[in-house]
Write an enzyme that holds these catalytic residues in place. Structure first.
Site, mmCIF file in Angstrom:
data_model
loop_
_atom_site.group_PDB
_atom_site.id
_atom_site.type_symbol
_atom_site.label_atom_id
_atom_site.label_comp_id
_atom_site.label_asym_id
_atom_site.label_seq_id
_atom_site.Cartn_x
_atom_site.Cartn_y
_atom_site.Cartn_z
ATOM 1 N N HIS A 102 5.914 -1.703 14.814
ATOM 2 C CA HIS A 102 4.646 -2.421 14.991
ATOM 3 C C HIS A 102 3.505 -1.425 15.087
ATOM 4 O O HIS A 102 3.708 -0.246 15.387
ATOM 5 C CB HIS A 102 4.673 -3.344 16.218
ATOM 6 C CG HIS A 102 4.786 -2.643 17.532
ATOM 7 N ND1 HIS A 102 3.709 -2.102 18.198
ATOM 8 C CD2 HIS A 102 5.874 -2.413 18.316
ATOM 9 C CE1 HIS A 102 4.122 -1.570 19.336
ATOM 10 N NE2 HIS A 102 5.433 -1.740 19.432
ATOM 11 N N CYS A 162 10.510 0.472 20.932
ATOM 12 C CA CYS A 162 9.987 0.169 19.592
ATOM 13 C C CYS A 162 9.593 1.446 18.866
ATOM 14 O O CYS A 162 9.493 2.511 19.457
ATOM 15 C CB CYS A 162 8.762 -0.735 19.693
ATOM 16 S SG CYS A 162 9.151 -2.412 20.222
#
Length: 175
Positions: free
Chosen positions: A131, A148
């Protein structure tokens, strides 16, 4: 290497929340471009044998998109490994299970634009994603994610988003 300096600083004081940026984040080298990394000189067979795959080298913090065994483009990522094993980004094979364009983390309350969630073949756990990371843009490698793979430029994550449908294979490794 700028990534190693940041990881060493976090390892020296793991009680500090990386996003506090104690001492200030290290400056990026002149000309640093989040979206223009060099592809690896050599790649694992998992990357060059695949029809299409996103390969991430956690040693060089570089993600490379391969098609028909050839690197198409590379960009820098910031994984969660600097926080220690609890937040370490997964390794091995996985695939993109779903995408959320304007995602906000339900755990941390932080924006995760262009989130592309990964399910790992060797673990039922999900929640890790590629992301856009505003913290990566502002803190560089001083900060770290909660697992992430943060991307530091909207151009790179949008390109990945536009060219990686659900089911796209991912392979994360260390050189």
């Amino acid at each position: 290497m700028i990534q190693d300096q940041a990881a060493s600083a976090l390892a020296a004081n793991p009680t500090v929340e990386p996003h506090d940026a104690v001492g200030g984040p290290p400056a990026f080298p002149v000309g640093f471009d989040f979206g223009a990394a060099s592809p690896p000189a050599t790649a694992p067979s998992e990357c060059i044998k695949a029809k299409r795959i996103i390969c991430v080298d956690k040693t060089t913090y570089t993600a490379t998109v391969y098609e028909a065994g050839k690197p198409q483009w590379s960009f820098y990522v910031r994984p969660g490994d600097a926080r220690g094993t609890r937040y370490q980004t997964g390794e091995g094979y996985g695939h993109i299970t779903h995408k959320s364009r304007n995602h906000v983390s339900s755990i941390y309350g932080t924006p995760m634009p262009y989130a592309m969630f990964i399910a790992w073949d060797n673990s039922p756990a999900t929640g890790e994603a590629f992301h856009l990371s505003y913290q990566f843009q502002s803190e560089g490698y001083y900060g770290a994610s909660h697992g992430c793979m943060g991307v530091g430029t909207e151009a790179a994550i949008k390109r990945l988003w536009d060219t990686s449908p659900k089911g796209t294979r991912v392979f994360v490794y260390r050189t």
